[in-house]
Design a protein around this motif. Structure first.
Motif, PDB file in Angstrom:
ATOM      1  N   GLY A 174       0.377  -0.983  -0.056  1.00  0.00           N
ATOM      2  CA  GLY A 174      -0.375   0.070   0.060  1.00  0.00           C
ATOM      3  C   GLY A 174       0.791   1.490  -0.186  1.00  0.00           C
ATOM      4  O   GLY A 174       0.241   2.251  -0.306  1.00  0.00           O
ATOM      5  N   TYR A 175       2.109   1.229  -0.024  1.00  0.00           N
ATOM      6  CA  TYR A 175       3.262   2.325  -0.123  1.00  0.00           C
ATOM      7  C   TYR A 175       3.701   2.724  -0.807  1.00  0.00           C
ATOM      8  O   TYR A 175       3.992   0.632  -1.506  1.00  0.00           O
ATOM      9  N   GLU A 231       1.965   7.203   0.428  1.00  0.00           N
ATOM     10  CA  GLU A 231       0.653   5.612   0.432  1.00  0.00           C
ATOM     11  C   GLU A 231       0.297   5.546  -1.672  1.00  0.00           C
ATOM     12  O   GLU A 231       0.907   6.471  -2.305  1.00  0.00           O
ATOM     13  N   SER A 269      -4.704   1.469  -7.496  1.00  0.00           N
ATOM     14  CA  SER A 269      -5.644   0.349  -7.141  1.00  0.00           C
ATOM     15  C   SER A 269      -4.084  -1.006  -6.737  1.00  0.00           C
ATOM     16  O   SER A 269      -3.449  -1.776  -7.681  1.00  0.00           O
ATOM     17  N   LEU A 270      -4.742  -2.174  -5.606  1.00  0.00           N
ATOM     18  CA  LEU A 270      -3.642  -3.256  -5.567  1.00  0.00           C
ATOM     19  C   LEU A 270      -4.216  -4.434  -6.782  1.00  0.00           C
ATOM     20  O   LEU A 270      -5.434  -4.812  -6.716  1.00  0.00           O
ATOM     21  N   TYR A 282      -7.934  -8.958   0.500  1.00  0.00           N
ATOM     22  CA  TYR A 282      -8.136  -8.162  -0.188  1.00  0.00           C
ATOM     23  C   TYR A 282      -9.983  -8.104  -0.591  1.00  0.00           C
ATOM     24  O   TYR A 282     -10.034  -9.255  -0.945  1.00  0.00           O
ATOM     25  N   LYS A 308      -8.339  -4.177   3.506  1.00  0.00           N
ATOM     26  CA  LYS A 308      -7.323  -4.411   3.106  1.00  0.00           C
ATOM     27  C   LYS A 308      -6.210  -4.383   3.173  1.00  0.00           C
ATOM     28  O   LYS A 308      -6.456  -3.490   4.876  1.00  0.00           O
ATOM     29  N   THR A 325      -7.084  -1.755   6.864  1.00  0.00           N
ATOM     30  CA  THR A 325      -7.275  -0.442   6.032  1.00  0.00           C
ATOM     31  C   THR A 325      -8.694  -0.366   5.424  1.00  0.00           C
ATOM     32  O   THR A 325      -8.407  -1.792   4.814  1.00  0.00           O
ATOM     33  N   SER A 369     -10.308   1.898   2.142  1.00  0.00           N
ATOM     34  CA  SER A 369     -10.066   2.380   1.812  1.00  0.00           C
ATOM     35  C   SER A 369     -11.051   3.974   1.405  1.00  0.00           C
ATOM     36  O   SER A 369     -12.210   2.987   1.358  1.00  0.00           O
ATOM     37  N   LYS A 390      -9.519   7.551   4.799  1.00  0.00           N
ATOM     38  CA  LYS A 390      -9.244   5.775   5.053  1.00  0.00           C
ATOM     39  C   LYS A 390      -9.672   5.384   6.154  1.00  0.00           C
ATOM     40  O   LYS A 390      -9.358   6.801   7.515  1.00  0.00           O
ATOM     41  N   LYS A 417      -7.750   3.157   9.346  1.00  0.00           N
ATOM     42  CA  LYS A 417      -6.203   1.216   9.424  1.00  0.00           C
ATOM     43  C   LYS A 417      -6.411   1.703  11.128  1.00  0.00           C
ATOM     44  O   LYS A 417      -6.363   2.119  12.241  1.00  0.00           O
TER      45      LYS A 417
END
Length: 836
Positions: free
Chosen positions: A81-82, A103, A107-108, A287, A297, A315, A317, A327, A329
């Motif tokens: 995510g970073y 960040e 998208s993953l 996810y 996620k 997290t 989002s 967000k 977290k």
């Protein structure tokens, strides 16, 4: 021999030189990894010397230490995510390298497995099988000392925002913010920071909890270190248990990545296995299947031996179906107890509230808790848990810097030490004080003036057909006046009727532990049949709105009331009241005083004296005390049941009637996980004697454009009255259950809802015969409507909420009594709401 000795000495010298050279060339790096936006630590981040296999992960505080003898010129920090960041390293020295990671907004990628079962699935099945062994709620009891730290900041401070008039006056603080942010960090403006130390206790059977807040330290703009704030900053409101299927966060239900039905909501990837502390763990990345779902996620570490949750970084989002929240977290580290189940020892929660408009900044709320001195399976006596949250009497005394330096579980960082100083500077700036006072009045409805609160400002003005322009002012004493007695009142004047109305009350708090009140009040005012202020106390906005426009069946009244209320034991409250009230109608009203007599006299006003007994049972209701008030936060699991008996006392203070009323109300909020939330209210009442209809139940209608839960929204004002009735009001909010699955529509974040209101009532013939019929336009008119026998009134509805984040539209259908005059069988009503 001398040659051999010289050769040995040469070899030894070379060996020593090489060894010392190797030692001198060792590269040691220590540092901390933080989030560039929030400044919070990034735990579990990967730190690796480039070109080597030497690496480590950061601890829960974001710290790391890494060393190598291998040649390297750089070190990299990365985490899911970073954006990965690499920095240069000086070889052969000890150095400090800190990272501020940004960040990754991309998208993953979806996790795709080509063949065979996902290897993460078997691990998750074992996690679910072992929940009872690992969940802290399976313990008979547990207790620990908890330290809580909360910080609230203003973030996304753009240049345009800085140029606003109010911001120009706090440039000194903003300059300090820039310096603290660091090289890569984004500046945030702190407005609140608090610390608390408390003792937390939980008992499983029955499920009870108690938190004793020992000390608090609060610094904030417009915030005082009072008992209410001290209760909210304790650990009771910062507890997250991922072993539960659903986690309640900001009033919403989020599905846990280790919920029983995990496969319905998440995709998983088994990415690594390694030692985390002393435990060998699997690393699982997870996810949500649908990015609009209220799901997480992130990454979690599961122990290989117990299949217990060791660490988690989860997290939510901005793609989730939430308003204003950019967000959420949650980071958590757990440790096993002597009995087996695991308890969180460290928690960190970040709530990032986005800008409402482009010209405004956002808000960051950061929560940190640490638990130690854990004891298990030693439950306290049941009476010990009678008060869920308790603040020690000396919570403000002796909590100086030396106390906190010795009692904090973790020392404050240099940044946090600077936050205290910046807030002290900020809250003493005049313009900030002014805006703070305006905001307090908007939230509380009252303006504090020394020992008095002036208001409520929502009722300052009204305009209606009886009073014309109505002006009102009121005040009440606050805790600075007394923590035992409360006095208050209001005065109103109408320009049309040219009459003063007033109300005064005195209240005594007899006992705060088992909440006990003694109250006396007197009121002179106007009201409307079917819209009594006593029936609308929980819907203050609708009550204030009833003072506007055309008043339906208005009447003047005087009321004197005395009441005594006591919490008998946790969950059970008993209340007794005596009430005297007059009824002086301002519309065409009359009733037969002796209906059995052929030529019965007719009266157009009456007086009543009542004794009211009320029992309220709410098994797991949670309260907090706000100075001289007690505020309910609702129940967790059980419904709230209220029983009321009313006895009319003829002859007492010239009362005109003897009567008996018996009523019951049951309300319940239900969390239905994936399918949303529901609520219902069931109410029933029976009036045994014959009475004029203002003393019966005139059901609340709604002829306005606006929707309200306090009324039957397609019923006209005073359309029906009953002496016996039962009704059900049901509401279901689907959240994003359906619309999240529709392409294009899901981007709007609209949410469906459904409502149903059903009432079955009757008005006995003798009660109808008590009121004379009158003629209007040549037709005989009944003074009040009644239900037909065995036919309930039904209205159902469906609608959409969260339109433009604030608008709700209801489409309503009235299913029967369609032949009544001037009724709508279909209606569209709107309302405005602020929801997440």
């Amino acid at each position: 021999m001398e040659y051999i000795k010289s050769l040995r000495l040469l070899f030894f010298s070379l060996f020593l030189f090489v060894s010392l050279s190797g030692y001198a060339q060792k590269t040691v790096v220590t540092g901390k990894v933080t989030d560039a936006n929030s400044g919070d630590p990034v735990p579990f981040a990967n730190i690796v010397f480039k070109g080597t296999s030497v690496g480590t992960t950061t601890d829960f505080e974001g710290n790391y230490r890494l060393e190598t003898n291998e040649p390297t010129d750089s070190i990299a920090a990365s985490y899911i995510g970073y954006i990965t960041k690499t920095k240069a390293v000086k070889k052969g020295t000890s150095q400090t390298i800190n990272y501020q990671l940004e960040e990754n907004v991309l998208s993953l990628q979806e996790v795709v497995f080509v063949a065979g079962e996902n290897p993460a699935f078997e691990i998750l099945r074992n996690v679910v099988r072992n929940k009872d062994n690992n969940n802290k709620r399976s313990l008979d009891a547990y207790e620990y000392e908890t330290y809580t730290k909360i910080e609230i900041d203003v973030d996304n401070i753009s240049e345009k925002f800085r140029k606003r008039k109010i911001m120009k006056k706090i440039t000194t603080v903003l300059d300090s913010v820039e310096r603290i942010a660091g090289e890569d960090g984004k500046p945030v403006l702190p407005v609140f920071i608090s610390e608390s130390l408390s003792e937390y206790y939980y008992r499983n059977n029955p499920k009870l909890q108690h938190e004793k807040i020992q000390k608090t330290k609060i610094t904030g703009v417009g915030i005082e270190d009072g008992t209410l704030v001290s209760q909210f900053i304790g650990s009771s409101f910062q507890e997250y248990n991922f072993y539960q299927n659903w986690l309640n966060i900001v009033g919403k239900e989020f599905v846990s990545p280790i919920a029983d039905g995990w496969k319905l909501y998440y995709d998983y990837d088994l990415t690594d296995s390694a030692y985390v502390g002393d435990d060998y763990c699997y690393r699982l990345d997870f996810y949500p299947k649908s990015e609009q779902d209220l799901a997480f996620k992130g990454t979690m570490w599961i122990t290989k031996r117990e299949y217990a949750l060791k660490q988690i970084d989860a997290t939510v989002s901005s793609t989730a179906n939430l308003n204003y929240v950019e967000k959420i977290k949650i980071q958590q580290e757990l440790a096993p107890t002597d009995a087996g189940p695991w308890i969180p020892v460290k928690n960190r929660v970040l709530l990032d509230i986005g800008e409402v408009t482009k010209d405004m900044a956002g808000v960051l709320a950061k929560f940190y808790t640490s638990n130690k001195n854990i004891k298990v399976n030693t439950p306290q006596d049941l009476k010990f848990y009678a008060q869920p949250i308790e603040v020690a009497e000396d919570f403000k005394i002796g909590n100086d810097n030396s106390f906190w330096d010795s009692h904090r579980h973790e020392p404050l960082t240099p940044t946090e030490l600077s936050v205290y100083k910046m807030i002290d500077t900020l809250k003493n700036i005049p313009v900030v004080k002014t805006y703070t006072e305006i905001l307090k009045v908007a939230i509380n409805g009252y303006k504090k003036v020394g020992k008095f609160d002036v208001g409520p400002y929502l009722s300052l003005y009204a305009n209606n057909t009886v009073e014309g322009h109505r002006f009102q002012i009121g005040a009440r004493t606050n805790i600075d006046f007394s923590d035992k007695f409360v006095f208050g009142g209001r005065v109103a004047y109408g320009t049309e009727d040219q009459e003063f109305k007033y109300r005064g009350f005195a209240e005594m708090i007899v006992d705060r532990d088992r909440w006990t009140l003694l109250r006396a009040e007197y009121t002179k005012d106007i009201d409307q049949v079917g819209l009594s202020a006593d029936d609308l106390l929980d819907n203050y906005i609708f009550l204030a709105a009833t003072k506007f426009g055309n008043l339906i069946r208005p009447y003047k009244y005087h009321q004197a009331k005395m009441s005594f209320q006591r919490e008998v034991f946790k969950g059970l409250t008993q209340k007794a009241s005596f009430q005297y009230r007059t009824f002086d109608p301002l519309y065409n009203f009359a009733y037969y005083t002796n209906p059995d007599q052929a030529d019965s006299p007719i009266a157009d006003e009456f007086q009543t004296s009542e004794l009211i007994l009320e029992t309220r049972f709410a098994k797991d209701e949670v309260f907090v005390q706000n100075d001289n008030q007690r505020i309910s936060l609702g129940t967790q699991k059980w419904p709230i049941v209220t029983l009321r008996y009313t006895r009319g006392l003829k002859g007492v203070m010239n009362s005109d009637f003897n009567y008996n009323k018996l009523g019951v109300n049951i309300t319940k909020n239900m969390k239905m996980g994936f399918f949303g939330t529901s609520s219902f209210s069931i109410t029933g009442e029976h009036i045994f004697e014959t009475l004029p209809y203002p003393l019966l139940k005139a059901h609340i209608g709604n002829e306005s454009l606006f929707y309200t839960s306090a009324a039957f929204n397609l019923m006209n004002f005073s359309e029906f009255a009953s002496d016996s009735y039962a009704y059900l009001k049901y509401n279901h909010h689907f959240e994003g259950f359906l619309l999240n699955r529709i392409p294009l529509m899901k981007k709007l974040k609209w949410r469906l809802l459904a409502t149903a209101n059903v009432i079955y009532g009757q008005l006995r013939e003798e009660n109808q015969a008590l009121i004379p019929e009158f003629t209007e336009d040549g037709e005989v008119v009944k003074p009040i409507g009644s239900f037909s026998k065995n036919e309930p009134y039904v209205e159902v509805g469906y609608g959409v909420e969260n339109i433009l984040k604030v608008l709700r539209v209801d489409f309503l259908h009235r299913l029967n009594y369609l032949d009544n005059p001037d009724v709508d069988k279909f209606g569209i009503k709107i309302s405005f709401q602020f929801i997440l």
